[in-house]
Design a protein around this motif. Structure first.
Motif, PDB file in Angstrom:
ATOM      1  N   ALA A   1       0.835  -1.198   0.000  1.00 11.20           N
ATOM      2  CA  ALA A   1       0.000   0.000   0.000  1.00 11.20           C
ATOM      3  C   ALA A   1       0.868   1.246   0.000  1.00 11.20           C
ATOM      4  O   ALA A   1       0.608   2.223  -0.715  1.00 11.20           O
ATOM      5  CB  ALA A   1      -0.897  -0.013   1.238  1.00 11.20           C
ATOM      6  N   TRP A   2       1.912   1.192   0.821  1.00 10.58           N
ATOM      7  CA  TRP A   2       2.862   2.304   0.922  1.00 10.58           C
ATOM      8  C   TRP A   2       3.447   2.621  -0.450  1.00 10.58           C
ATOM      9  O   TRP A   2       3.438   3.764  -0.914  1.00 10.58           O
ATOM     10  CB  TRP A   2       3.944   1.879   1.925  1.00 10.58           C
ATOM     11  CG  TRP A   2       5.051   2.843   2.175  1.00 10.58           C
ATOM     12  CD1 TRP A   2       5.243   4.074   1.618  1.00 10.58           C
ATOM     13  CD2 TRP A   2       6.138   2.618   3.049  1.00 10.58           C
ATOM     14  NE1 TRP A   2       6.389   4.643   2.084  1.00 10.58           N
ATOM     15  CE2 TRP A   2       6.965   3.762   2.975  1.00 10.58           C
ATOM     16  CE3 TRP A   2       6.513   1.575   3.891  1.00 10.58           C
ATOM     17  CZ2 TRP A   2       8.137   3.887   3.712  1.00 10.58           C
ATOM     18  CZ3 TRP A   2       7.677   1.714   4.616  1.00 10.58           C
ATOM     19  CH2 TRP A   2       8.477   2.852   4.525  1.00 10.58           C
ATOM     20  N   GLU A   3       3.945   1.574  -1.106  1.00 18.61           N
ATOM     21  CA  GLU A   3       4.537   1.751  -2.442  1.00 18.61           C
ATOM     22  C   GLU A   3       3.523   2.349  -3.395  1.00 18.61           C
ATOM     23  O   GLU A   3       3.828   3.287  -4.137  1.00 18.61           O
ATOM     24  CB  GLU A   3       5.023   0.385  -2.961  1.00 18.61           C
ATOM     25  CG  GLU A   3       5.702   0.457  -4.317  1.00 18.61           C
ATOM     26  CD  GLU A   3       7.136   0.939  -4.227  1.00 18.61           C
ATOM     27  OE1 GLU A   3       7.751   0.771  -3.157  1.00 18.61           O
ATOM     28  OE2 GLU A   3       7.625   1.513  -5.220  1.00 18.61           O
ATOM     29  N   LEU A   4       2.294   1.842  -3.329  1.00 17.15           N
ATOM     30  CA  LEU A   4       1.247   2.291  -4.241  1.00 17.15           C
ATOM     31  C   LEU A   4       0.917   3.757  -4.021  1.00 17.15           C
ATOM     32  O   LEU A   4       0.816   4.550  -4.975  1.00 17.15           O
ATOM     33  CB  LEU A   4      -0.009   1.416  -4.031  1.00 17.15           C
ATOM     34  CG  LEU A   4      -0.938   1.355  -5.240  1.00 17.15           C
ATOM     35  CD1 LEU A   4      -0.204   0.744  -6.410  1.00 17.15           C
ATOM     36  CD2 LEU A   4      -2.181   0.535  -4.897  1.00 17.15           C
ATOM     37  N   ILE A   5       0.778   4.124  -2.754  1.00 17.48           N
ATOM     38  CA  ILE A   5       0.433   5.509  -2.421  1.00 17.48           C
ATOM     39  C   ILE A   5       1.468   6.469  -3.004  1.00 17.48           C
ATOM     40  O   ILE A   5       1.138   7.522  -3.551  1.00 17.48           O
ATOM     41  CB  ILE A   5       0.322   5.684  -0.889  1.00 17.48           C
ATOM     42  CG1 ILE A   5      -0.890   4.931  -0.360  1.00 17.48           C
ATOM     43  CG2 ILE A   5       0.238   7.156  -0.531  1.00 17.48           C
ATOM     44  CD1 ILE A   5      -1.004   4.955   1.157  1.00 17.48           C
ATOM     45  N   CYS A   6       2.729   6.077  -2.891  1.00 14.21           N
ATOM     46  CA  CYS A   6       3.782   6.949  -3.410  1.00 14.21           C
ATOM     47  C   CYS A   6       3.760   6.996  -4.928  1.00 14.21           C
ATOM     48  O   CYS A   6       3.873   8.047  -5.543  1.00 14.21           O
ATOM     49  CB  CYS A   6       5.151   6.453  -2.926  1.00 14.21           C
ATOM     50  SG  CYS A   6       5.342   6.616  -1.160  1.00 14.21           S
ATOM     51  N   ARG A   7       3.601   5.800  -5.521  1.00 13.28           N
ATOM     52  CA  ARG A   7       3.604   5.739  -6.983  1.00 13.28           C
ATOM     53  C   ARG A   7       2.497   6.592  -7.559  1.00 13.28           C
ATOM     54  O   ARG A   7       2.656   7.240  -8.586  1.00 13.28           O
ATOM     55  CB  ARG A   7       3.409   4.290  -7.450  1.00 13.28           C
ATOM     56  CG  ARG A   7       4.558   3.369  -7.185  1.00 13.28           C
ATOM     57  CD  ARG A   7       5.711   3.673  -8.105  1.00 13.28           C
ATOM     58  NE  ARG A   7       6.888   2.930  -7.684  1.00 13.28           N
ATOM     59  CZ  ARG A   7       7.579   2.110  -8.482  1.00 13.28           C
ATOM     60  NH1 ARG A   7       7.199   1.965  -9.730  1.00 13.28           N
ATOM     61  NH2 ARG A   7       8.618   1.476  -8.031  1.00 13.28           N
ATOM     62  N   LEU A   8       1.329   6.559  -6.891  1.00 18.78           N
ATOM     63  CA  LEU A   8       0.182   7.288  -7.408  1.00 18.78           C
ATOM     64  C   LEU A   8       0.306   8.781  -7.142  1.00 18.78           C
ATOM     65  O   LEU A   8      -0.547   9.557  -7.542  1.00 18.78           O
ATOM     66  CB  LEU A   8      -1.112   6.758  -6.771  1.00 18.78           C
ATOM     67  CG  LEU A   8      -1.521   5.352  -7.204  1.00 18.78           C
ATOM     68  CD1 LEU A   8      -2.779   4.907  -6.457  1.00 18.78           C
ATOM     69  CD2 LEU A   8      -1.780   5.307  -8.701  1.00 18.78           C
ATOM     70  N   GLY A   9       1.369   9.172  -6.440  1.00 18.93           N
ATOM     71  CA  GLY A   9       1.558  10.587  -6.181  1.00 18.93           C
ATOM     72  C   GLY A   9       0.571  11.173  -5.197  1.00 18.93           C
ATOM     73  O   GLY A   9       0.350  12.372  -5.162  1.00 18.93           O
ATOM     74  N   LEU A  10      -0.039  10.303  -4.357  1.00 19.69           N
ATOM     75  CA  LEU A  10      -1.016  10.805  -3.402  1.00 19.69           C
ATOM     76  C   LEU A  10      -0.360  11.651  -2.330  1.00 19.69           C
ATOM     77  O   LEU A  10      -0.977  12.489  -1.707  1.00 19.69           O
ATOM     78  CB  LEU A  10      -1.769   9.624  -2.754  1.00 19.69           C
ATOM     79  CG  LEU A  10      -2.688   8.855  -3.699  1.00 19.69           C
ATOM     80  CD1 LEU A  10      -3.249   7.629  -2.990  1.00 19.69           C
ATOM     81  CD2 LEU A  10      -3.807   9.751  -4.176  1.00 19.69           C
TER      82      LEU A  10
END
Lengths: 253, 270, 256
Positions: free
Chosen positions: A18-27
């Motif tokens: 989730a952490w990786e995803l949040i960063c990737r999505l630029g949130l």
């Protein structure tokens, strides 16, 4: 591989993902939160630098731990046994501990300059106080009759302290060591952040100024890892003495 | 019938208490001119109500406390501080070290004195066997019952091979059943080893059953009321407790205590 | 002499010894002025500084941040703590999170806070809040859980309303631990704010003493340290006094 273990691992993986995803999505702003992948990247590119910094920090930590343990335990053993000593020093130390000791760091900088001396001075001060307090508590809770026993079987004061009072106080001492050692590790790193030319704290701080957030998180992770390792080591020591000790509370009558 | 007061003469008894008194800082007279003799190999009990100073007296004889006046001699030599080679003390709590096994606990005083490993090992095992705990030599205190722990404590005292053994209400913290059993055990152990023993207790039955002599103390101030020899034969058996002789002795002590104004102790009916 | 008096005299003696040797060593120049200023000199300086608008502005800035952090963080921690302690389901979910958060030493996240919030007042306030929150939270949870459940049941069976139960049972029961949590939270709060100021700030006591340290101005530095120490000891002492009264209050209501 118990069920709780598996659950814990799954939860950890989910969080990382989730952490990786949040960063990737630029949130979240990339400057504030770096994805786990960047931490790994930082590790791969700058591992030599970090290892060097880590070594410096570890050396200071090790020295501080040795000093804080000896001073804290020694003080606690000597002054904890007498009601007068305990009554005088326990409140004084507790009061001293309420002061934000980090504010003394600039003073230590004046005395020892930027370098291991000032870091160690602060870390030892911060760490030895809870160790001393817990040691005093541990010694104070010893059944007074043991003093009579020690004298009647002919134990010299040194023998009595090392072979009777110290082991009896060990549970409290160990919990003091836990607190104190964490404070020592954090203390060294924070001092390095404030004013140093090398060490883990310095590198964390330096990388912040050049906005290499991945490196910053790597450094913080390493610092936390140190705390975890220290706690594991303490856990081993506790277990070695703990098995016999857990029942010690009821063993005297 | 008090022991005669003899000052400044050579003592051949195991224990001699000459004119000992103890006054505390607030003026309280815990002990007043105590004179007592224990012969070699004698088992002497002291009974009395709380506050009569019997524990204080034991502490003085043990060298753990100083008296305010008078002198205590053990084996003819004055006692001013603890003498682990001559005097062993058994406390009300077993006070075992929880991280040591039975054997290690019994060895401990010898270890402190620097006795060789082989010798302290054999001496300790002998005593552990004597108190009947041979199978438990490698157990930890937490695995032992209260009575067993107290027996370890006794073995530890015996292992010191002392001149005298002082016991301060050693069975006080045990339940009644265990207490009776421990009393029988102690008699058996003592009759084998024949040490000189000073035994403090609240219990009249215990005192009479175990001892050769019972000393009755009163309080305010702490003093000896009477010294009563116990005419029962040895070896002692529990049936003796129901005998007439026993009953008479108990009554006599009971009256001594109530006449001096002290029937407050709860254990008087034992 | 009773033990209590011996202890009091002993404590006074220790403090006097400390101050005395400090003063002596610095006056006799065994410890040079470049290392440490004598107590007397520092106190005089401090008196001067109390009239110096720059110092007052720094002190006020720090105090303000501490106060705001406390005003926001303390109630939040109390509410969350009460909720978690009172409702078991919430507790089950939050426990692991709380344990993880506790084991993370917040101080080393300081650079992240700078990245996120800059070096303004808000950063210090947030940093202070994170330090104070978890300590107060944990103590509040413990306070709620220390209320014996069977007493709650008993009161409810007497027809007591929820509000009455909260006032009569929860309040005195929880008060001591809650106050302890607030006091410890305050200590951590002050620590957090000062640390943040020392690390990166334009105003505030932390910045001031750090600057004095860097420039070797031991007189101002010593004076500043005295000011900080006295302030925190006073706050700690005050809150402890409340704690002690709460314990007594608890004992009285228990027996009622």
């Amino acid at each position: 591989m118990t069920r709780t273990r598996i659950i814990k691992i799954v939860v950890a993986v989910v969080i990382l993902a989730a952490w990786e995803l949040i960063c990737r999505l630029g949130l979240v702003n990339a400057i504030i939160l770096a994805p786990p992948s960047s931490i790994v990247a930082a590790m791969l590119t700058s591992w030599r630098d970090f290892l060097g910094a880590f070594q410096v920090t570890i050396l200071s930590i090790a020295t501080s731990i040795a000093l804080a343990w000896s001073i804290g335990i020694g003080f606690g053993l000597i002054f904890g046994l007498s009601p007068l000593g305990y009554g005088v020093f326990s409140p004084l130390l507790t009061g001293l501990f309420s002061v934000p000791l980090i504010t003394l760091y600039p003073l230590f900088l004046v005395w020892f300059g930027i370098g291991p001396g000032s870091k160690i001075a602060f870390a030892v001060l911060t760490g030895s106080i809870p160790i001393a307090l817990n040691t005093m508590d541990g010694v104070r809770q010893i059944d007074r009759s043991y003093i009579g026993l020690a004298r009647s079987i002919g134990a010299s004061p040194v023998q009595a302290y090392f072979r009777i009072y110290f082991p009896l106080a060990l549970p409290s001492i160990l919990s003091g060591l836990r607190i104190g050692t964490s404070l020592v590790v954090i203390g060294v790193v924070v001092c390095e952040m404030l004013a140093a030319v090398d060490g883990l704290g310095f590198w964390i701080s330096y990388n912040r100024t050049i906005f290499k957030t991945g490196h910053v998180y790597l450094g913080i992770t390493l610092a936390m890892l140190s705390v975890v390792l220290v706690n594991i080591a303490l856990g081993h020591i506790e277990r070695r003495f703990g098995a016999m000790r857990a029942e010690a509370a009821t063993a005297t009558v | 019938m008090n022991a005669t007061t003899v000052h400044n003469e050579k003592s051949s008894s195991a224990v001699e208490v000459r004119g000992v008194s103890k006054v505390f800082a607030n003026g309280f007279r815990a002990l007043d001119d105590i004179n007592l003799t224990i012969e070699d190999g004698q088992f002497l009990s002291i009974v009395g109500p709380s506050g009569c100073g019997k524990s204080t007296l034991l502490q003085i004889v043990a060298g753990l406390t100083a008296g305010s006046g008078g002198q205590t001699l053990v084996g003819g030599k004055p006692v001013t501080k603890p003498q682990p080679r001559d005097i062993a003390v058994i406390f009300q709590d077993a006070l075992l070290l929880p991280w040591k096994t039975t054997l290690q606990n019994v060895e401990f005083p010898l270890d402190l004195q620097g006795v060789s490993a082989a010798e302290r090992h054999s001496r300790s095992l002998e005593m552990i066997d004597l108190v009947g705990l041979k199978e438990f030599a490698d157990n930890y205190p937490a695995q032992l019952s209260g009575g067993m722990r107290q027996r370890v404590s006794i073995a530890r005292g015996l292992a010191q091979n002392p001149r005298i053994i002082l016991m301060d209400e050693p069975f006080g913290a045990l339940d009644e059943q265990t207490r009776i059993r421990m009393g029988q055990e102690l008699v058996r152990i003592w009759e084998k080893s024949r040490k000189t023993v000073l035994f403090i207790t609240h219990s009249l039955t215990e005192a009479i059953f175990l001892s050769d002599v019972v000393v009755v103390m009163g309080r305010n101030p702490g003093r000896i009321l009477e010294r009563i020899p116990v005419p029962l034969e040895r070896p002692r058996v529990t049936d003796m407790i129901g005998s007439d002789v026993f009953g008479q002795l108990r009554n006599r002590i009971w009256h001594l205590l109530s006449d001096s104004g002290d029937t407050s102790s709860p254990a008087q009916n034992l | 002499m009773s033990l209590r008096w011996q202890i009091r005299i002993g404590q006074i003696l220790m403090v006097a010894l400390f101050l005395g040797s400090w003063e002596l060593a610095t006056r006799a120049d065994w410890i040079g002025i470049d290392l440490l200023a004598p107590v007397s000199t520092a106190l005089v300086k401090l008196y001067e500084m109390l009239g110096d608008p720059a110092f007052l502005r720094d002190y006020g800035a720090t105090a303000g941040r501490v106060a705001v952090a406390f005003a926001i963080g303390a109630p939040a921690a109390l509410i969350c703590g009460f909720a978690v302690g009172e409702w078991q389901d919430l507790e089950k979910i939050s426990r692991p999170i709380i344990n993880y958060a506790l084991s993370i030493p917040q101080s080393i996240f300081l650079p992240i806070f700078i990245l996120a919030f800059g070096i303004g007042a808000m950063q210090k306030i947030v940093f202070g809040i994170t330090h104070l929150f978890f300590v107060t939270l944990v103590n509040t949870i413990a306070a709620v859980q220390s209320i014996p459940k069977d007493q709650v049941t008993a009161l409810r069976s007497f027809g007591a309303s929820r509000w009455q139960i909260y006032c009569r049972l929860y309040l005195p029961g929880m008060l001591p631990l809650v106050l302890t949590g607030l006091r410890l939270g305050m200590i951590f709060n002050i620590l957090g704010v000062l640390l943040a100021e020392m690390y990166a700030s334009q105003t505030g006591l932390g910045k001031a003493i750090f600057t004095w340290g860097e420039s070797g101005d031991t007189v101002h530095l010593t004076a500043g340290l005295i000011a900080i120490s006295v302030s925190t000891i006073a706050i700690n002492g005050l809150m402890r006094a409340f704690e002690r009264r709460a314990y007594r209050y608890q004992l009285e209501t228990r027996s009622a």
